[in-house]
Design an enzyme around this catalytic site. Structure first.
Site, short mmCIF file in Angstrom:
data_model
loop_
_atom_site.label_atom_id
_atom_site.label_comp_id
_atom_site.label_asym_id
_atom_site.label_seq_id
_atom_site.Cartn_x
_atom_site.Cartn_y
_atom_site.Cartn_z
N CYS A 1 -4.01 18.83 -21.10
CA CYS A 1 -3.03 19.88 -21.60
C CYS A 1 -3.36 19.96 -23.29
O CYS A 1 -4.06 18.84 -23.64
CB CYS A 1 -1.68 19.49 -21.52
SG CYS A 1 -1.26 17.83 -22.25
N SER B 1 -4.08 14.45 -17.91
CA SER B 1 -4.95 13.42 -18.46
C SER B 1 -6.08 13.13 -17.95
O SER B 1 -6.95 12.22 -18.13
CB SER B 1 -4.30 12.02 -18.59
OG SER B 1 -3.50 11.90 -17.14
N HIS C 1 1.94 10.54 -26.10
CA HIS C 1 3.24 9.88 -25.71
C HIS C 1 4.27 9.64 -26.73
O HIS C 1 5.58 9.65 -26.47
CB HIS C 1 3.18 8.77 -24.82
CG HIS C 1 2.38 8.86 -23.47
ND1 HIS C 1 1.33 7.94 -23.25
CD2 HIS C 1 2.72 9.69 -22.70
CE1 HIS C 1 0.85 8.58 -21.84
NE2 HIS C 1 1.62 9.42 -21.62
N HIS D 1 -3.73 8.33 -19.58
CA HIS D 1 -3.92 7.47 -18.39
C HIS D 1 -5.13 7.82 -17.76
O HIS D 1 -5.03 8.43 -16.41
CB HIS D 1 -2.60 7.61 -17.58
CG HIS D 1 -1.33 6.94 -18.28
ND1 HIS D 1 -0.14 7.32 -18.17
CD2 HIS D 1 -1.23 5.77 -18.91
CE1 HIS D 1 0.79 6.46 -18.83
NE2 HIS D 1 0.14 5.66 -19.30
N SER E 1 2.03 9.80 -14.75
CA SER E 1 3.07 10.32 -14.04
C SER E 1 2.96 11.65 -13.93
O SER E 1 3.58 12.22 -12.83
CB SER E 1 4.28 9.97 -14.98
OG SER E 1 5.16 10.79 -15.46
N ASN E 2 2.39 12.63 -14.55
CA ASN E 2 2.16 14.17 -14.39
C ASN E 2 1.52 14.38 -13.18
O ASN E 2 1.92 15.08 -12.41
CB ASN E 2 1.87 14.85 -15.51
CG ASN E 2 0.65 14.85 -15.89
OD1 ASN E 2 -0.03 15.62 -15.53
ND2 ASN E 2 0.00 13.88 -16.78
N THR F 1 9.09 14.95 -20.59
CA THR F 1 8.14 16.34 -20.63
C THR F 1 7.57 16.53 -19.27
O THR F 1 7.41 17.77 -18.98
CB THR F 1 7.28 16.44 -21.55
OG1 THR F 1 6.41 15.02 -21.33
CG2 THR F 1 7.66 16.26 -23.16
N GLU G 1 6.32 7.25 -22.68
CA GLU G 1 7.13 8.45 -23.23
C GLU G 1 8.64 8.12 -23.25
O GLU G 1 9.17 8.53 -24.33
CB GLU G 1 6.74 9.72 -22.62
CG GLU G 1 7.63 11.03 -23.38
CD GLU G 1 7.50 12.26 -22.45
OE1 GLU G 1 6.38 12.55 -21.64
OE2 GLU G 1 8.39 12.97 -22.57
N CYS H 1 2.79 14.36 -29.46
CA CYS H 1 2.69 15.72 -29.22
C CYS H 1 3.92 16.43 -29.47
O CYS H 1 4.93 15.60 -29.62
CB CYS H 1 2.75 15.80 -27.47
SG CYS H 1 2.88 17.66 -26.84
FE1 F3S Z 1 0.96 17.74 -22.55
FE2 F3S Z 1 2.55 17.53 -24.71
FE3 F3S Z 1 2.96 18.81 -22.48
S1 F3S Z 1 1.05 15.81 -24.14
S2 F3S Z 1 2.45 17.41 -20.95
S3 F3S Z 1 1.68 19.57 -23.85
S4 F3S Z 1 4.45 17.57 -23.57
#
Ligand code: F3S
Length: 297
Positions: free
Chosen positions: A12, A265, A73, A40, A222-223, A165, A125, A95
């Site tokens: 991202c 990531s 994070h 990660h 986590s995402n 997030t 985070e 971020c």
């Molecule tokens: Fe990436 Fe920032 Fe969103 S690290 S997932 S753009 S909060």
């Protein structure tokens, strides 16, 4: 047989920015310390280490006066103070979307409100956000949100609710609904990142039309875990892999339509390795860009 790679798969904006900054500074100064794993993903951490980006798991691992990168994070407020006391040069890659949560937490706490964070307790985070709060509570999902809301009394403190997030949008909606019913003084800050929302929506659509979903990313991400959960709710055959080595070509041959997505990531070169392995080893073609279907939905 077709293979569709999600358009949103991979780094991202926030992760790209942190990795670029780390690379630039390591190139310029020969060495930089990332406070905590920059992302990660072990493969990417190893690649960066060869370029001079070292991971410091604790402040004690960082020599006085060193260059230090704060990852996307973010970190608790006191980490800045401690690094300044060590005379470190700080390169802040928090971020901007995470930074926004820190500002909300700081302001709402100063107004005497309890900060409720929907997210994973102990995730860097979330730990970072808590470090900008006065009093805070972390709720990990629907069950905890329900239990928390049932304990609420009319005379309780005012609450400000924020999200990690990468929280799953539907879990956020359910949890907000539960807390809203019981809390008379609630402020809601929807801080789910847009990139997360888009990635999850695309995974949902792709999983709904695929015989098999391949979710690529580190098991600690986590995402990526959220993408796996979403895919599993819609597709009966979901593989969660860290790299191409975990796939066998025989199992790929059994499917009509394979969907691929990856966490924020996961570097592009790993996604490429996986899709290359499919097109080269199993002689299948990469499908059309899935973005069109997302736009139509
Ligand atoms: Fe990436 Fe920032 Fe969103 S690290 S997932 S753009 S909060």
């Amino acid at each position: 047989m077709s293979v569709t790679v999600a358009k949103t798969a991979g780094f991202c904006f926030g992760v790209r920015r942190a990795v670029d900054l780390a690379e630039q500074q390591a190139k310029k100064n020969g060495k930089i310390y990332a406070y905590g794993e920059i992302i990660h993903n072990m493969h990417e951490i190893e690649r960066l280490e060869k370029l001079g980006v070292y991971t410091a798991h604790a402040l004690e691992d960082i020599p006085d006066g060193a260059g230090v990168l704060i990852r996307a994070h973010g970190v608790p407020r006191n980490v800045y103070t401690l690094l300044q006391a060590k005379k470190c040069e700080i390169f802040d890659a928090t971020c901007p979307f995470v930074r926004k949560i820190h500002k909300i937490a700081d302001k709402e706490s100063a107004d005497g409100r309890l900060i409720v964070i929907l997210g994973s307790a102990g995730h860097p985070e979330v730990v970072g956000i808590q470090g900008w709060c006065g009093e805070s509570v972390v709720l990990e999902g629907e069950e905890q949100a329900r239990a928390f809301s049932e304990r609420l009394e009319m005379e309780d403190k005012p609450i400000s609710l924020v999200a990690q997030t990468t929280v799953n949008r539907s879990i956020w909606n359910i949890s907000v609904g539960l807390i809203k019913k019981r809390c008379t003084n609630l402020k809601i800050f929807d801080t789910i990142c847009k990139a997360t929302d888009e990635r999850q929506s695309e995974a949902r659509l792709l999983a709904g039309v695929s015989d098999q979903m391949i979710v690529i990313g580190d098991k600690k991400s986590s995402n990526t875990k959220r993408l796996y959960e979403i895919s599993r709710s819609l597709c009966s055959d979901v593989r969660y892999i860290e790299d191409a080595a975990e796939l066998t070509t025989q199992e790929l041959g059994q499917h009509q339509h394979i969907g691929i997505t990856a966490g924020a990531s996961t570097p592009a070169w790993i996604i490429k390795e996986v899709s290359n392995m499919m097109s080269e080893e199993t002689k299948i073609e990469t499908g059309e860009d899935f973005a069109a279907m997302l736009e139509e939905s």
